[in-house]
Design an enzyme around this catalytic site. Structure first.
Site, PDB file in Angstrom:
ATOM      1  N   SER A 200     143.895 212.751  50.716  1.00 46.70           N
ATOM      2  CA  SER A 200     143.051 211.719  50.086  1.00 46.70           C
ATOM      3  C   SER A 200     142.067 212.310  49.074  1.00 46.70           C
ATOM      4  O   SER A 200     141.548 211.578  48.231  1.00 46.70           O
ATOM      5  CB  SER A 200     142.311 210.885  51.135  1.00 46.70           C
ATOM      6  OG  SER A 200     141.320 211.647  51.768  1.00 46.70           O
TER       7      SER A 200
ATOM      8  N   ASN B  44     138.092 209.816  56.937  1.00 47.71           N
ATOM      9  CA  ASN B  44     137.864 208.799  55.914  1.00 47.71           C
ATOM     10  C   ASN B  44     139.192 208.107  55.567  1.00 47.71           C
ATOM     11  O   ASN B  44     140.167 208.275  56.282  1.00 47.71           O
ATOM     12  CB  ASN B  44     137.128 209.380  54.706  1.00 47.71           C
ATOM     13  CG  ASN B  44     137.823 210.585  54.136  1.00 47.71           C
ATOM     14  OD1 ASN B  44     139.044 210.673  54.146  1.00 47.71           O
ATOM     15  ND2 ASN B  44     137.040 211.529  53.636  1.00 47.71           N
TER      16      ASN B  44
ATOM     17  N   SER C 216     139.108 214.530  55.776  1.00 46.67           N
ATOM     18  CA  SER C 216     139.675 213.586  54.809  1.00 46.67           C
ATOM     19  C   SER C 216     141.035 213.149  55.325  1.00 46.67           C
ATOM     20  O   SER C 216     141.663 213.873  56.102  1.00 46.67           O
ATOM     21  CB  SER C 216     139.843 214.263  53.456  1.00 46.67           C
ATOM     22  OG  SER C 216     140.861 215.229  53.532  1.00 46.67           O
ATOM     23  N   ASP C 217     141.496 211.974  54.929  1.00 49.46           N
ATOM     24  CA  ASP C 217     142.852 211.605  55.330  1.00 49.46           C
ATOM     25  C   ASP C 217     143.830 212.422  54.477  1.00 49.46           C
ATOM     26  O   ASP C 217     143.460 213.000  53.452  1.00 49.46           O
ATOM     27  CB  ASP C 217     143.093 210.088  55.198  1.00 49.46           C
ATOM     28  CG  ASP C 217     144.270 209.646  56.083  1.00 49.46           C
ATOM     29  OD1 ASP C 217     144.983 210.523  56.620  1.00 49.46           O
ATOM     30  OD2 ASP C 217     144.493 208.425  56.231  1.00 49.46           O
ATOM     31  N   TRP C 218     145.057 212.446  54.919  1.00 47.01           N
ATOM     32  CA  TRP C 218     146.081 213.328  54.325  1.00 47.01           C
ATOM     33  C   TRP C 218     146.133 213.177  52.795  1.00 47.01           C
ATOM     34  O   TRP C 218     146.497 212.128  52.279  1.00 47.01           O
ATOM     35  CB  TRP C 218     147.441 212.974  54.929  1.00 47.01           C
ATOM     36  CG  TRP C 218     148.564 213.820  54.430  1.00 47.01           C
ATOM     37  CD1 TRP C 218     149.114 213.793  53.178  1.00 47.01           C
ATOM     38  CD2 TRP C 218     149.284 214.806  55.163  1.00 47.01           C
ATOM     39  NE1 TRP C 218     150.125 214.695  53.097  1.00 47.01           N
ATOM     40  CE2 TRP C 218     150.266 215.336  54.299  1.00 47.01           C
ATOM     41  CE3 TRP C 218     149.219 215.304  56.473  1.00 47.01           C
ATOM     42  CZ2 TRP C 218     151.162 216.333  54.698  1.00 47.01           C
ATOM     43  CZ3 TRP C 218     150.118 216.284  56.872  1.00 47.01           C
ATOM     44  CH2 TRP C 218     151.071 216.794  55.986  1.00 47.01           C
TER      45      TRP C 218
END
Ligand code: BGC
Length: 755
Positions: free
Chosen positions: A292, A255, A288-290
């Site tokens: 996020s 995401n 999930s993105d880092w």
């Protein structure tokens, strides 16, 4: 060589379970069901947790408290995945910690950002897209996968398929450019390259479609900024590449950091659950993105990290990358009755691990012998050179100055990027060795006989692009002695090649810029050399479209080489001396100046598109509406003539194909490749449609003087679009078809669809 020595008994028992035929379930499902039935809630939450590596996995155990906690987490089955652990030995050691110590011995999945190569760098993705060639894209990601998998990796966070319209945004270097159709075709090819035909093979890795969604629409191109686009743009521009890869088996999704319509993407149930998992029936998992998940709180859309964890998991985000939100809070949330336990569902994650064959052999990727043979191999470097040649775009070539003769008496090679062995590696360079690229000067020297004199001068330093605009205003200008030396070098040479552009870390994540002209003293250098009235060839190295109106006007030839990877210099020389006839075309418009950004070919018409002769029409008063170089633009050393295009008839019903045919001739004396592009327009629709939309293209190879009939088939779907509600519409009526060499230079044909 590392061998399979340590597989937990539990893991073996579980694996054998999948050979018992039980009803119609696939072996994969049987296996995963069996494993799930044995897992505790904590173990499931552990699978949803991803850590980055904080210490050398092959070294002594970490001393600091937070790393020790992570070590304990791995051993106790509280870590399903790690990123940034790489190398056959390190991944082996890390895997052993999980497999040998945790109760069920579930292997971890190791991820890394392998964006355009692991050790051998292919051109940056934006460059590779300019080949308009799925086979080239596939080759690039195949080579990446071979190297990455040999270094123990199972999963890459690529391809990025964010359709990018704004050159200020530094991450345009990582995508395919501004068109959703091209991004769909090339992203599918990239996924196929990474994942191959058979994921259980040791040299294929799982891909990840990112960033879901709309990250590239950050306001004013500023990294991580707010996104405020309507659902019409979402469905028609942002989502198509994601849908295409979801339909083509991409293993995972990531995401995005941004909010859209006030919702952080990570907490957005519409995107992740309703659309991706339900409507598109996608069965991979979403990471999930880092950080996020915890950023949901910073966006102001959650009260706490715990609340953010609740929102993210409810929204469908399966794995937590470095927010440390799922591990500490999910169980509590279940116990407090805020989360249904059924939402802690790791089936998707286990399935990907199964597909990769990790349950069969958790160490199969960790093979030092293969690693030694594969990294920076001849195969990788030859591949990188091939991809680089196909990625370059010839923007200008007055009086056929190029290709240069290798027998030229003397060539000046001038500019801050001429000897740069680092910038061509680009941003997102994984484990490329610093300064390992072939520089332009080296490439030119490799290509010509010793009788050709090559004179080099740096001319000026390369500004990194980090100076802010106030420093830029106070910039004292070039080092005059460097410029004088460059003038002397140019004076004694027959022809001048100037290497100008950006530092490699001027683009990439976190590298948005408000000024996309050449930085530092480069223009001063260029103008000083130009005064000599000699032929100038500019080779550009950069990660985004640049505003270069003066160069476009006055240079004799311009080759957009991008950050072309490990073999950059050799590949550029292949093109400069005509061993390869350039065929790339731009996939992002080049603006005249930054004020035109975002600028893209598939824009709307507006209610005042025509020049009315007075000021009241849609335009700027100080710059044209059109770009300096349009989407799809690029020249060849030969020239192609487009004959008149015809459709098989004028009126079609919904179930009929529109067949389009045209003759294409190579008028020159050199073989070449031309990318023929087909666009459509619906001039009167329920919702206003763009002035043009790419719907098909073909790369055609023609021998000198050869003519070929080129044909395309379009179906009614190609003429349809999404409503703002996401409903696919096809509306009978008049359509325009445009065919030509780029989005500007086209011929137009009208067709009708009837009910
Ligand atoms: C980027 C992702 C990347 C991740 C892991 C994030 O900052 O946005 O694209 O995959 O870091 O390195």
């Amino acid at each position: 060589m590392i061998k399979l020595e340590h597989i937990l008994a539990g893991c073996l028992i579980l694996f054998s379970a999948c050979t018992n035929n039980e009803g119609m379930k696939s072996k994969e499902d049987q296996f995963v069901d069996e494993l799930l039935s044995k897992m505790t809630l904590e173990e499931k939450i552990g699978q949803m947790n991803q850590y980055t590596s904080h210490w050398e996995m092959t070294g002594p155990a970490p001393k600091n408290a937070s790393s020790q906690k992570r070590l304990e987490d791995i051993k106790s089955g509280r870590v399903g995945s790690m990123l940034n652990v790489f190398g056959a030995q390190a991944t082996y050691e890390a895997q052993k910690l999980a497999v040998e110590n945790s109760r069920l011995g579930i292997p971890m999945i190791f991820a890394y950002d392998v964006i355009h190569g692991f050790k051998t760098m292919a051109p940056i993705p934006l460059a590779e897209a300019c080949a308009w060639d799925p086979e080239i894209s596939k080759l690039s990601s195949r080579l990446s996968a071979k190297e990455a998998s040999a270094a123990g990796l199972h999963w890459t966070f690529a391809p990025m398929m964010d359709v990018g319209r704004d050159a200020r945004w530094g991450r345009v270097m990582e995508g395919c450019g501004e068109d959703p159709y091209l991004a769909s075709v090339l992203s599918v090819a990239r996924v196929q390259g990474f994942q191959g035909e058979d994921l259980t093979k040791e040299n294929t890795i799982a891909a990840c479609a990112k960033h879901f969604a709309a990250y590239a629409f950050a306001e004013a191109g500023r990294e991580y900024n707010t996104v405020d686009i309507g659902t019409y743009t979402l469905h028609n521009i942002v989502l198509p590449p994601f849908k295409a890869v979801a339909n083509n088996n991409v293993c995972t999704f990531m995401n995005a950091f941004n909010i859209m319509n006030g919702k952080p993407a990570t907490a957005d149930p519409y995107l992740q659950r309703n659309l991706l998992k339900d409507e598109w029936n996608y069965d991979g998992y979403i990471v999930s993105d880092w950080g996020s998940i915890k950023e949901i709180e910073l966006h102001g859309a959650a009260e706490s990290v715990k609340h953010a964890a609740e929102l993210a998991i409810k929204a469908g985000s399966d794995m937590d990358m470095e927010s440390n939100a799922y591990l500490p809070y999910l169980k509590e949330l279940v116990e407090e009755g805020k989360l249904e336990e059924s939402l802690i569902d790791v089936r998707r994650i286990l399935k990907v691990k199964y597909k990769l064959g990790l349950f069969e052999d958790p160490y199969k990727y960790s093979n030092t012998e293969r690693e030694n043979q594969t990294l920076y191999s001849k195969e990788s470097r030859e591949g990188a050179r091939k991809i680089a040649r196909h990625s370059m775009v010839l923007l200008k070539n007055n009086e056929q100055l190029l290709p240069l003769s290798k027998q030229a008496r003397s060539i000046a090679v001038i500019g801050p990027l001429a000897t740069d062995k680092n910038s061509p590696l680009g941003s997102w360079r994984a484990q490329a060795v610093k300064n390992s690229a072939v520089s332009l000067l080296e490439g030119i020297k490799n290509a010509v006989p010793t009788t050709t004199k090559i004179n080099y001068a740096k001319g000026c330093d390369l500004a990194t692009g980090d100076r802010n605009f106030l420093d830029e205003l106070n910039f004292a200008g070039a080092d005059k002695s460097l410029i004088t030396a460059a003038i002397n070098t140019a004076t004694k040479s027959d022809v001048i090649v100037m290497a100008l552009g950006e530092d490699c870390f001027q683009s990439g994540e976190g590298r948005s810029q408000t000024d996309i002209r050449l930085k530092g003293a480069q223009m001063e250098l260029y103008n000083a050399i130009r005064k000599l009235n000699k032929k100038i060839i500019v080779v550009l190295m950069n990660g985004r479209p640049l505003a270069i109106p003066e160069i476009a006007e006055s240079a004799d030839a311009i080759l957009e080489a991008w950050f072309a990877g490990s073999e950059a210099g050799n590949a550029i020389a292949d093109v400069l001396f005509g061993d390869f006839n350039p065929s790339g075309k731009l996939t992002m418009s080049f603006p005249w100046n930054v004020g035109q950004c975002p600028i893209y070919y598939n824009h709307m018409n507006t209610g005042r598109p025509e020049n009315t002769g007075n000021v009241f029409w849609s335009h700027y008063t100080d710059a044209p509406n059109t770009p300096l170089y349009p989407f799809g633009y690029g020249l060849s050393y030969t020239n192609f003539k487009y004959g008149t295009a015809k459709t098989n008839k004028e009126t079609f019903t919904k179930n009929e194909f529109v067949k389009l045919e045209l003759p294409l001739s190579n008028m020159g004396d050199m073989a070449g490749e031309e990318i023929v592009q087909v666009y459509i327009q619906d001039p009167a629709a329920t919702y206003a449609r763009p002035v043009k939309e790419l719907k098909a293209f073909k790369k055609i190879k023609l021998a000198a003087k050869e003519e070929q009939k080129i044909s395309f088939k379009l179906n009614s779907k190609d003429f349809g679009y999404y409503s703002p509600e996401g409903e696919f519409l096809f509306e009978p009526g008049l359509y325009h078809i445009y065919v030509g060499a780029n989005s500007r230079d086209v011929q137009k044909i009208a067709v009708n669809f009837i009910d």
